[in-house]
Structure formats: C-alpha cells, structure tokens
Design a protein around this motif. Structure first.
Motif, short mmCIF file in Angstrom:
data_model
loop_
_atom_site.label_atom_id
_atom_site.label_comp_id
_atom_site.label_asym_id
_atom_site.label_seq_id
_atom_site.Cartn_x
_atom_site.Cartn_y
_atom_site.Cartn_z
N PRO A 33 -12.84 -5.17 26.09
CA PRO A 33 -11.66 -4.83 26.89
C PRO A 33 -11.88 -5.11 28.37
O PRO A 33 -13.01 -5.13 28.84
CB PRO A 33 -11.49 -3.33 26.63
N THR A 34 -10.80 -5.35 29.07
CA THR A 34 -10.85 -5.56 30.52
C THR A 34 -9.77 -4.70 31.15
O THR A 34 -8.95 -4.08 30.46
CB THR A 34 -10.59 -7.03 30.88
N TYR A 35 -9.74 -4.69 32.47
CA TYR A 35 -8.73 -3.90 33.18
C TYR A 35 -7.32 -4.39 32.83
O TYR A 35 -6.40 -3.59 32.68
CB TYR A 35 -8.97 -4.00 34.68
N ARG A 36 -7.16 -5.71 32.69
CA ARG A 36 -5.84 -6.29 32.41
C ARG A 36 -5.51 -6.30 30.92
O ARG A 36 -4.36 -6.33 30.53
CB ARG A 36 -5.77 -7.72 32.96
N LYS A 37 -6.55 -6.29 30.08
CA LYS A 37 -6.35 -6.38 28.64
C LYS A 37 -7.25 -5.35 27.97
O LYS A 37 -8.40 -5.62 27.65
CB LYS A 37 -6.68 -7.79 28.15
N HIS A 38 -6.71 -4.14 27.79
CA HIS A 38 -7.54 -3.05 27.31
C HIS A 38 -7.10 -2.47 25.97
O HIS A 38 -7.78 -1.60 25.41
CB HIS A 38 -7.61 -1.92 28.34
N GLY A 39 -5.98 -2.92 25.44
CA GLY A 39 -5.54 -2.42 24.15
C GLY A 39 -5.37 -0.91 24.17
O GLY A 39 -4.72 -0.35 25.04
N LYS A 40 -6.01 -0.24 23.23
CA LYS A 40 -5.92 1.22 23.13
C LYS A 40 -7.08 1.92 23.84
O LYS A 40 -7.26 3.13 23.71
CB LYS A 40 -5.88 1.65 21.66
N HIS A 41 -7.88 1.15 24.56
CA HIS A 41 -8.97 1.76 25.31
C HIS A 41 -8.42 2.55 26.48
O HIS A 41 -7.32 2.27 26.97
CB HIS A 41 -9.94 0.70 25.82
N ILE A 42 -9.19 3.53 26.94
CA ILE A 42 -8.80 4.27 28.13
C ILE A 42 -9.91 4.21 29.16
O ILE A 42 -11.07 3.97 28.83
CB ILE A 42 -8.43 5.74 27.81
N HIS B 269 -1.18 5.45 28.34
CA HIS B 269 -2.32 5.81 27.50
C HIS B 269 -3.67 5.57 28.17
O HIS B 269 -4.60 6.37 28.03
CB HIS B 269 -2.26 5.02 26.19
N SER B 270 -3.80 4.47 28.90
CA SER B 270 -5.10 4.12 29.47
C SER B 270 -5.57 5.12 30.54
O SER B 270 -6.74 5.11 30.92
CB SER B 270 -5.08 2.71 30.06
N SER C 50 -18.19 3.38 35.55
CA SER C 50 -16.82 3.25 35.06
C SER C 50 -16.77 2.27 33.89
O SER C 50 -17.51 1.28 33.87
CB SER C 50 -15.91 2.74 36.18
N GLY C 51 -15.89 2.56 32.92
CA GLY C 51 -15.79 1.66 31.78
C GLY C 51 -14.60 1.97 30.90
O GLY C 51 -13.71 2.75 31.27
N TYR C 52 -14.60 1.32 29.73
CA TYR C 52 -13.49 1.44 28.78
C TYR C 52 -14.04 1.90 27.43
O TYR C 52 -15.07 1.42 26.97
CB TYR C 52 -12.79 0.10 28.61
N THR C 53 -13.32 2.82 26.79
CA THR C 53 -13.74 3.30 25.48
C THR C 53 -12.53 3.87 24.74
O THR C 53 -11.45 4.02 25.32
CB THR C 53 -14.85 4.37 25.62
N GLY C 54 -12.74 4.16 23.47
CA GLY C 54 -11.69 4.81 22.70
C GLY C 54 -10.77 3.90 21.92
O GLY C 54 -9.92 4.36 21.17
N GLY C 55 -10.93 2.57 22.08
CA GLY C 55 -10.07 1.64 21.37
C GLY C 55 -10.83 0.77 20.40
O GLY C 55 -11.96 1.07 20.04
N GLN C 56 -10.20 -0.33 19.98
CA GLN C 56 -10.80 -1.20 18.97
C GLN C 56 -11.24 -2.56 19.51
O GLN C 56 -11.94 -3.30 18.81
CB GLN C 56 -9.79 -1.43 17.83
N MET C 57 -10.86 -2.92 20.72
CA MET C 57 -11.22 -4.24 21.25
C MET C 57 -12.71 -4.33 21.52
O MET C 57 -13.34 -3.36 21.95
CB MET C 57 -10.45 -4.52 22.55
N THR C 58 -13.27 -5.52 21.28
CA THR C 58 -14.70 -5.73 21.50
C THR C 58 -15.04 -5.83 22.98
O THR C 58 -16.03 -5.25 23.44
CB THR C 58 -15.17 -7.02 20.79
#
Length: 201
Positions: free
Chosen positions: A63-72, A111-112, A53-61
């Motif tokens: 990302p976390t579960y609480r702070k993911h920006g545009k990542h999903i 979005h996420s 499991s992870g985060y991708t698709g956004g611009q943050m270096t």
C-alpha cells in the motif's frame, strides 16, 4: 590481570547488556488518524524508543499513501517496558484521540483515518480489552468507544517523506495540526486528562 583481558571482559559485558536491552524491546501498534500526529505524540512519551508511520489492516501487499485499499494509517512504536508499560501506552493513546468517532479523526475523514489498536500478542490483546472495557464502564466519554481491537497483521512502512514529518516540516506540520482541530477536540473531550503522558514538543 592482563590489561587486554580486562578490556575484553568489559567489552563482552557491554555487548551482553546491549543484547539484553534489545531483547526487552516491545512493539505497540496504534492507529489514531493522521500518522504524523500519532508519531509525534508517541515519540514524546518517556520509554518510547521510536515510532514509525505506516499502513496496516488491509489486504494490499504494498500500500501507498495514494493507493492504500482498506489499509489505515498507523504507527508502530518500539518501547522499553521497563520504563513504560503497554497499559500506560494505552492510556496515552486513548487520551490523544477521539475514540467515539467511527468516521475518521478530526478533519480527516474516511476509513484510512479511523482508529484501531493492533495487538501483537495475547497479553496485549487482554490488556487492550481490559483498558477499553474500563474506559467504557467509566462513562468518562459522552458516547460509546468505537475504536476496535484487532490482531496485528501485514505492516508496510509509509514513504520516507512521511517519517518524522513533524521534525522535517515543523511549520507545515504545526499549521496542519492546528487547522485540523486535533488538539482542541482532544481537550474538549478529555479536559485536564488530554495528552496525559505526552511531553510538549
């Protein structure tokens, strides 16, 4: 022949086989709403070696579960193409999500939790585009397929407590999955094709 030499040759052959197997491992990246569920589904597909499991698709270096920006939320799947093809994984993916929902998946909105296919090569992109076009053309679903096909980019593993959540917290996981209506919606949408290719866990 010297016994030590025989053992050495056997050892070298074993390492050669392992190296060869490692070279054939491929990666597929899918976003299908809650990554706990996508991970659980794909780890029960024959030929899948692991799912993370992870985060991708956004611009943050980072990302976390609480702070993911545009990542999903997404899952990175390592698979053996001699056992299961990428095209077959696409078929499993479609039939384990609601590809007509652009606002999230099931009870998880925003979005996420949206769906996406992140392709890791030109060959994967071609297969994904073909698979999506065939599904759309089939009129199998009651609404247009909105799941986008995107190039894979920066990937960040999710926090440790998210990995294999269905194994480490089985009761909570099953309650969440049932309460979210994931399986009932997939069954309503796909009928007998729902979760095709996924072993029951």
């Amino acid at each position: 022949m010297n016994r030590l030499l025989v053992i050495s040759i056997a050892t070298l052959l074993t390492f050669a086989k392992l190296a060869s197997a490692k070279d054939t491992i491929e990666i597929a990246t899918f976003a299908g709403g809650c990554f706990w569920c996508v991970e659980s589904d794909f780890e029960n597909v024959e030929g899948v070696i692991s799912a993370v499991s992870g985060y991708t698709g956004g611009q943050m270096t980072n990302p976390t579960y609480r702070k993911h920006g545009k990542h999903i939320e997404a899952v990175q799947i390592r698979f053996d193409p001699s056992v299961v093809s990428y095209t077959e994984l696409l078929e499993v993916f479609w039939r384990s999500i609601d590809p007509t929902d652009a606002g999230g998946q099931f009870c998880d909105r925003g979005h996420s939790y949206t769906t996406a296919i992140f392709v890791n090569s030109p060959a994967q992109k071609k297969s994904a585009q073909t698979s999506k076009a065939q599904l759309q053309k089939s009129k199998r679903l009651p609404a247009p397929v909105v799941t986008p096909i995107r190039d894979a980019g920066h990937w960040t593993d999710a926090e440790d407590y998210h990995q294999d959540y269905y194994k480490t917290h089985p009761v909570r996981y099953k309650f969440y999955r049932f309460n979210c209506g994931r399986d009932s919606r997939v069954k309503d949408l796909w009928g007998v094709e729902a979760h095709r290719g996924i072993r029951k866990n």
